[in-house]
Design a protein around this motif. Structure first.
Motif, mmCIF file in Angstrom:
data_model
loop_
_atom_site.group_PDB
_atom_site.id
_atom_site.type_symbol
_atom_site.label_atom_id
_atom_site.label_comp_id
_atom_site.label_asym_id
_atom_site.label_seq_id
_atom_site.Cartn_x
_atom_site.Cartn_y
_atom_site.Cartn_z
ATOM 1 N N UNK A 57 -53.014 41.210 -61.905
ATOM 2 C CA UNK A 57 -53.659 41.990 -62.964
ATOM 3 C C UNK A 57 -53.903 41.152 -64.217
ATOM 4 N N UNK A 58 -52.878 40.452 -64.674
ATOM 5 C CA UNK A 58 -52.974 39.769 -65.958
ATOM 6 C C UNK A 58 -53.527 38.349 -65.868
ATOM 7 N N UNK A 59 -53.236 37.628 -64.789
ATOM 8 C CA UNK A 59 -53.660 36.232 -64.695
ATOM 9 C C UNK A 59 -54.961 36.049 -63.929
ATOM 10 N N UNK A 60 -55.136 36.799 -62.854
ATOM 11 C CA UNK A 60 -56.350 36.656 -62.045
ATOM 12 C C UNK A 60 -57.481 37.535 -62.563
ATOM 13 N N UNK A 61 -57.178 38.802 -62.832
ATOM 14 C CA UNK A 61 -58.210 39.746 -63.269
ATOM 15 C C UNK A 61 -58.379 39.768 -64.789
ATOM 16 N N UNK A 62 -57.461 39.135 -65.514
ATOM 17 C CA UNK A 62 -57.507 39.047 -66.986
ATOM 18 C C UNK A 62 -57.520 40.416 -67.654
ATOM 19 N N UNK A 63 -56.706 41.317 -67.113
ATOM 20 C CA UNK A 63 -56.585 42.641 -67.705
ATOM 21 C C UNK A 63 -55.638 42.569 -68.899
ATOM 22 N N UNK A 64 -55.672 43.596 -69.708
ATOM 23 C CA UNK A 64 -54.804 43.668 -70.887
ATOM 24 C C UNK A 64 -53.704 44.723 -70.724
ATOM 25 N N UNK A 65 -53.988 45.770 -69.937
ATOM 26 C CA UNK A 65 -53.064 46.902 -69.830
ATOM 27 C C UNK A 65 -52.970 47.363 -68.388
ATOM 28 N N UNK A 66 -51.736 47.616 -67.944
ATOM 29 C CA UNK A 66 -51.503 48.171 -66.617
ATOM 30 C C UNK A 66 -50.586 49.377 -66.790
ATOM 31 N N UNK A 67 -50.988 50.493 -66.221
ATOM 32 C CA UNK A 67 -50.228 51.741 -66.343
ATOM 33 C C UNK A 67 -49.764 52.194 -64.959
ATOM 34 N N UNK A 104 -46.077 55.374 -67.790
ATOM 35 C CA UNK A 104 -45.605 54.130 -68.377
ATOM 36 C C UNK A 104 -46.744 53.111 -68.367
ATOM 37 N N UNK A 105 -46.640 52.124 -69.254
ATOM 38 C CA UNK A 105 -47.615 51.037 -69.240
ATOM 39 C C UNK A 105 -46.976 49.764 -69.759
ATOM 40 N N UNK A 106 -47.657 48.668 -69.468
ATOM 41 C CA UNK A 106 -47.268 47.361 -69.966
ATOM 42 C C UNK A 106 -48.533 46.627 -70.391
ATOM 43 N N UNK A 107 -48.436 45.905 -71.488
ATOM 44 C CA UNK A 107 -49.542 45.098 -71.985
ATOM 45 C C UNK A 107 -49.292 43.643 -71.612
ATOM 46 N N UNK A 108 -50.354 42.872 -71.547
ATOM 47 C CA UNK A 108 -50.217 41.472 -71.144
ATOM 48 C C UNK A 108 -49.191 40.715 -71.984
ATOM 49 N N UNK A 109 -49.186 40.825 -73.327
ATOM 50 C CA UNK A 109 -48.169 40.086 -74.093
ATOM 51 C C UNK A 109 -46.740 40.531 -73.769
ATOM 52 N N UNK A 110 -46.558 41.797 -73.444
ATOM 53 C CA UNK A 110 -45.228 42.292 -73.076
ATOM 54 C C UNK A 110 -44.791 41.697 -71.745
ATOM 55 N N UNK A 111 -45.720 41.592 -70.809
ATOM 56 C CA UNK A 111 -45.408 40.992 -69.512
ATOM 57 C C UNK A 111 -45.060 39.526 -69.682
ATOM 58 N N UNK A 112 -45.805 38.818 -70.504
ATOM 59 C CA UNK A 112 -45.532 37.398 -70.759
ATOM 60 C C UNK A 112 -44.142 37.226 -71.342
ATOM 61 N N UNK A 113 -43.756 38.092 -72.287
ATOM 62 C CA UNK A 113 -42.422 38.039 -72.871
ATOM 63 C C UNK A 113 -41.348 38.366 -71.845
#
Length: 174
Positions: free
Chosen positions: A109-119, A160-169
């Motif tokens: 989601x975050x690295x290949x598709x370059x999404x910002x938010x996953x719920x 629930x959701x997670x944002x890309x910066x939260x996943x990176x952290x």
């Protein structure tokens, strides 16, 4: 080593066996209202033809199916998606497969598709899954109280959701 491979018709019989050997209650916990019990090829054909989804079978190091998961409702305009249908085959449960599959999905989601938010939505009686999502950095956005009536009991659903910066952290802390 677990890897994700695109879900296809060859996987239908495996997934049907996993789900149909459980119960309608387990199916609802896994799929919400997407499917009706018992799971059929027709339902899976429709599901697998979703244009805004990436659907996967998880395979172990011996190329044996061990789980299933999907990124659905992928919206490139708003850079978002939903995780759904995360299921680990019963004999593989309790061995740490869910976090690995979740990690791989989030990387896509975050690295290949370059999404910002996953719920995602998780029923409140699925405590183990909710705990895993929280460990990955998912934040509770709200609770849909008494969302489904299942086998004589109301189930609430936590969004629930997670944002890309939260996943990176989170990756730094895992």
């Amino acid at each position: 080593m677990i890897y994700l491979t695109p879900f296809n018709q060859e996987h239908f019989s495996v997934l049907k066996t996993w789900i149909n050997e459980t119960s309608s209650e387990e199916m609802i916990r896994w799929s919400g209202t997407t499917f009706t019990f018992p799971l059929t090829d027709r339902q899976l054909l429709e599901y697998n033809s979703e244009k805004d989804a990436r659907i996967y079978m998880a395979m172990d190091e011996n190329h044996i199916p061990c789980g299933h998961a999907a990124l659905r409702k992928i919206d490139f305009s708003h850079r978002s998606a939903r995780i759904g249908k995360l299921f680990v085959e019963p004999s593989f449960r309790g061995q740490g497969y869910t976090p690995i599959i979740l990690h791989k999905l989030l990387c896509i989601a975050f690295e290949e598709l370059h999404l910002h938010r996953v719920a995602l939505g998780v029923f409140n009686n699925n405590i183990r899954a909710k705990r895993i999502y929280e460990q990955f950095g998912f934040k509770v956005e709200g609770v849909l109280r008494d969302y489904r009536f299942v086998e004589g009991t109301f189930w609430s659903l936590t969004e629930m959701s997670i944002l890309k910066p939260e996943f990176t952290n989170t990756l730094r802390n895992l």
